[in-house]
Design a protein around this motif. Structure first.
Motif, PDB file in Angstrom:
ATOM      1  N   ILE A  14       0.861  -1.172  -0.204  1.00 27.45           N
ATOM      2  CA  ILE A  14      -0.226  -0.018  -0.013  1.00 27.45           C
ATOM      3  C   ILE A  14       0.843   1.198  -0.060  1.00 27.45           C
ATOM      4  O   ILE A  14       0.607   2.196  -0.960  1.00 27.45           O
ATOM      5  CB  ILE A  14      -0.970  -0.095   1.223  1.00 27.45           C
ATOM      6  CG1 ILE A  14      -1.928  -1.054   1.348  1.00 27.45           C
ATOM      7  CG2 ILE A  14      -1.717   1.330   1.190  1.00 27.45           C
ATOM      8  CD1 ILE A  14      -2.772  -1.478   2.498  1.00 27.45           C
ATOM      9  N   TYR A  43       2.631   2.634  -3.299  1.00 33.96           N
ATOM     10  CA  TYR A  43       1.652   3.352  -4.203  1.00 33.96           C
ATOM     11  C   TYR A  43       0.835   4.452  -3.710  1.00 33.96           C
ATOM     12  O   TYR A  43      -0.068   4.777  -4.375  1.00 33.96           O
ATOM     13  CB  TYR A  43       0.779   2.227  -4.866  1.00 33.96           C
ATOM     14  CG  TYR A  43       1.401   1.178  -5.607  1.00 33.96           C
ATOM     15  CD1 TYR A  43       1.728   1.498  -7.044  1.00 33.96           C
ATOM     16  CD2 TYR A  43       1.969   0.135  -5.061  1.00 33.96           C
ATOM     17  CE1 TYR A  43       2.377   0.485  -7.739  1.00 33.96           C
ATOM     18  CE2 TYR A  43       2.639  -0.792  -5.885  1.00 33.96           C
ATOM     19  CZ  TYR A  43       2.891  -0.542  -7.128  1.00 33.96           C
ATOM     20  OH  TYR A  43       3.401  -1.659  -7.957  1.00 33.96           O
ATOM     21  N   PRO A  88      -0.670  -4.587  -4.345  1.00 31.49           N
ATOM     22  CA  PRO A  88      -1.845  -3.580  -4.263  1.00 31.49           C
ATOM     23  C   PRO A  88      -3.136  -3.640  -4.800  1.00 31.49           C
ATOM     24  O   PRO A  88      -3.182  -4.361  -5.972  1.00 31.49           O
ATOM     25  CB  PRO A  88      -1.266  -2.179  -4.745  1.00 31.49           C
ATOM     26  CG  PRO A  88      -0.323  -2.771  -5.885  1.00 31.49           C
ATOM     27  CD  PRO A  88       0.241  -3.973  -5.198  1.00 31.49           C
ATOM     28  N   PHE A 119      -6.394  -1.338  -6.273  1.00 38.34           N
ATOM     29  CA  PHE A 119      -6.661   0.080  -6.865  1.00 38.34           C
ATOM     30  C   PHE A 119      -8.142   0.320  -6.846  1.00 38.34           C
ATOM     31  O   PHE A 119      -8.757  -0.463  -7.318  1.00 38.34           O
ATOM     32  CB  PHE A 119      -5.858   0.377  -7.832  1.00 38.34           C
ATOM     33  CG  PHE A 119      -4.578   0.304  -7.723  1.00 38.34           C
ATOM     34  CD1 PHE A 119      -3.735   1.507  -7.364  1.00 38.34           C
ATOM     35  CD2 PHE A 119      -3.817  -0.563  -8.121  1.00 38.34           C
ATOM     36  CE1 PHE A 119      -2.346   1.435  -7.132  1.00 38.34           C
ATOM     37  CE2 PHE A 119      -2.449  -0.827  -8.122  1.00 38.34           C
ATOM     38  CZ  PHE A 119      -1.806   0.406  -7.546  1.00 38.34           C
ATOM     39  N   VAL A 132      -4.554   3.746  -4.350  1.00 39.29           N
ATOM     40  CA  VAL A 132      -4.548   2.455  -3.790  1.00 39.29           C
ATOM     41  C   VAL A 132      -5.512   2.406  -2.628  1.00 39.29           C
ATOM     42  O   VAL A 132      -5.467   3.467  -1.718  1.00 39.29           O
ATOM     43  CB  VAL A 132      -3.008   2.273  -3.429  1.00 39.29           C
ATOM     44  CG1 VAL A 132      -2.358   3.352  -2.578  1.00 39.29           C
ATOM     45  CG2 VAL A 132      -2.801   0.735  -2.808  1.00 39.29           C
ATOM     46  N   SER A 161      -4.557  -4.110  -0.030  1.00 43.67           N
ATOM     47  CA  SER A 161      -3.738  -5.102  -0.659  1.00 43.67           C
ATOM     48  C   SER A 161      -4.256  -6.363  -0.468  1.00 43.67           C
ATOM     49  O   SER A 161      -4.882  -6.633   0.526  1.00 43.67           O
ATOM     50  CB  SER A 161      -2.260  -4.619   0.144  1.00 43.67           C
ATOM     51  OG  SER A 161      -2.375  -5.233   1.363  1.00 43.67           O
ATOM     52  N   SER A 167      -9.244  -5.027  -8.360  1.00 45.82           N
ATOM     53  CA  SER A 167      -8.975  -3.837  -8.750  1.00 45.82           C
ATOM     54  C   SER A 167      -9.936  -3.618 -10.022  1.00 45.82           C
ATOM     55  O   SER A 167     -10.663  -2.704 -10.026  1.00 45.82           O
ATOM     56  CB  SER A 167      -7.614  -3.522  -9.338  1.00 45.82           C
ATOM     57  OG  SER A 167      -6.674  -3.603  -8.031  1.00 45.82           O
ATOM     58  N   TYR A 208     -10.966  -0.363 -11.705  1.00 50.01           N
ATOM     59  CA  TYR A 208      -9.674   0.417 -12.092  1.00 50.01           C
ATOM     60  C   TYR A 208      -9.287  -0.239 -13.341  1.00 50.01           C
ATOM     61  O   TYR A 208      -9.493  -1.507 -13.741  1.00 50.01           O
ATOM     62  CB  TYR A 208      -8.860  -0.059 -10.901  1.00 50.01           C
ATOM     63  CG  TYR A 208      -7.296  -0.038 -11.267  1.00 50.01           C
ATOM     64  CD1 TYR A 208      -7.053   1.435 -11.284  1.00 50.01           C
ATOM     65  CD2 TYR A 208      -6.387  -0.908 -11.671  1.00 50.01           C
ATOM     66  CE1 TYR A 208      -5.441   1.477 -11.629  1.00 50.01           C
ATOM     67  CE2 TYR A 208      -5.049  -0.821 -11.880  1.00 50.01           C
ATOM     68  CZ  TYR A 208      -4.493   0.573 -11.830  1.00 50.01           C
ATOM     69  OH  TYR A 208      -3.314   0.717 -12.345  1.00 50.01           O
ATOM     70  N   PRO A 268       0.268   2.773 -11.168  1.00 52.27           N
ATOM     71  CA  PRO A 268      -1.354   3.154 -11.107  1.00 52.27           C
ATOM     72  C   PRO A 268      -1.660   4.247 -12.069  1.00 52.27           C
ATOM     73  O   PRO A 268      -0.697   5.123 -12.735  1.00 52.27           O
ATOM     74  CB  PRO A 268      -1.507   3.801  -9.583  1.00 52.27           C
ATOM     75  CG  PRO A 268      -0.378   4.365  -9.017  1.00 52.27           C
ATOM     76  CD  PRO A 268       0.815   3.516  -9.567  1.00 52.27           C
TER      77      PRO A 268
END
Length: 257
Positions: free
Chosen positions: A142, A145, A203, A205, A211, A214, A244, A249, A257
């Protein structure tokens, strides 16, 4: 009745009933059976912290943005758990190691869900375990990012001699590790939070490219051979990316990211 109890009653009274609700101090006092002076003092404190806001024209009160902020944080946490759970089950099935879901709360990482390894020798940390973002793979994934300015502030403010890690940590070592994490897409640590254990974290997102948590696999270090690390890191990264994507994401470049 305590001041906190009165404040909670006032907040409950201000909750909209189908449409936005604005009420006066007099109305609040009458409906809740509180002296107007007490209501005024409590509202002043709630306004100061953003829980309540006053309409400058009507002088009436309604719920403020702080209520919305904490509501969204709670919703995000519940949504993350709900979305991640089936992927956690698959990850545990593939790796046969304990799987953790973590999120960030201020300067700490917190376990919000887990699935225990089916093996007799396993790692089993409690839900709700909190550690600084510098400690452990789930947290470092975490940290790596976070926005650069926030990460810089955290590194600058850290009191390294007080970090509750079983291994000594330093800013230089963490910065080097962050570079590696961002390059390969996952974090790996051994013996930092619990002696004799290794963790691999990747991670997660949000749709805003932020972020928010995780995914982490952890187990006895004796099982984390080079071949197993390669296998587990592949699956941890894969399933973190799937979570994610489920949250909206869309990744552009691996490791960024």
């Amino acid at each position: 009745m305590s001041v906190i109890s009165k404040a909670i009653q006032i907040l409950d009274f201000l909750v909209p009933q189908g449409s936005e609700r604005e009420v006066s101090i007099t109305e609040i006092g009458r409906e809740l059976g509180m002296p107007v002076q007490s209501v005024h003092r409590i509202l002043a404190s709630l306004c100061e912290h953003g829980w309540v806001t006053q309409n400058p024209k009507s002088k009436k009160y309604k719920l403020g943005l702080s209520v919305m902020k904490y509501g969204f944080l709670m919703w995000d946490s519940l949504m993350l758990r709900s979305v991640a759970r089936p992927f956690m089950e698959e990850l545990c099935s593939k790796t046969k190691e304990t799987v953790y879901l973590a999120t960030r709360e201020n300067l700490e990482g917190v376990y919000i869900d887990s699935i225990d390894s089916p093996q007799l020798l396993k790692i089993s940390e409690p839900i709700g375990l909190r550690l600084p973002l510098f400690v452990g793979a789930s947290n470092r994934a975490i940290l790596a990012y976070l926005p650069a300015d926030l990460r810089e502030r955290l590194l600058a403010q850290a009191q390294w001699e007080r970090i509750p890690s079983l291994k000594p940590l330093s800013r230089e070592a963490i910065e080097q590790d962050i570079e590696q994490i961002r390059r390969r897409g996952y974090a790996i640590t051994s013996g930092e939070a619990t002696e004799g254990t290794t963790g691999i974290g990747a991670p997660i997102f949000s749709y805003e490219h932020t972020v928010i948590g995780s995914l982490n696999c952890a187990g006895p270090s004796v099982r984390f051979t080079a071949q197993q690390v390669e296998k587990i890191s592949y699956y941890v990264t894969k399933y973190a990316e799937l979570v994610s994507e489920e949250l909206g994401y869309r990744r552009v470049h691996r490791g960024h990211p």
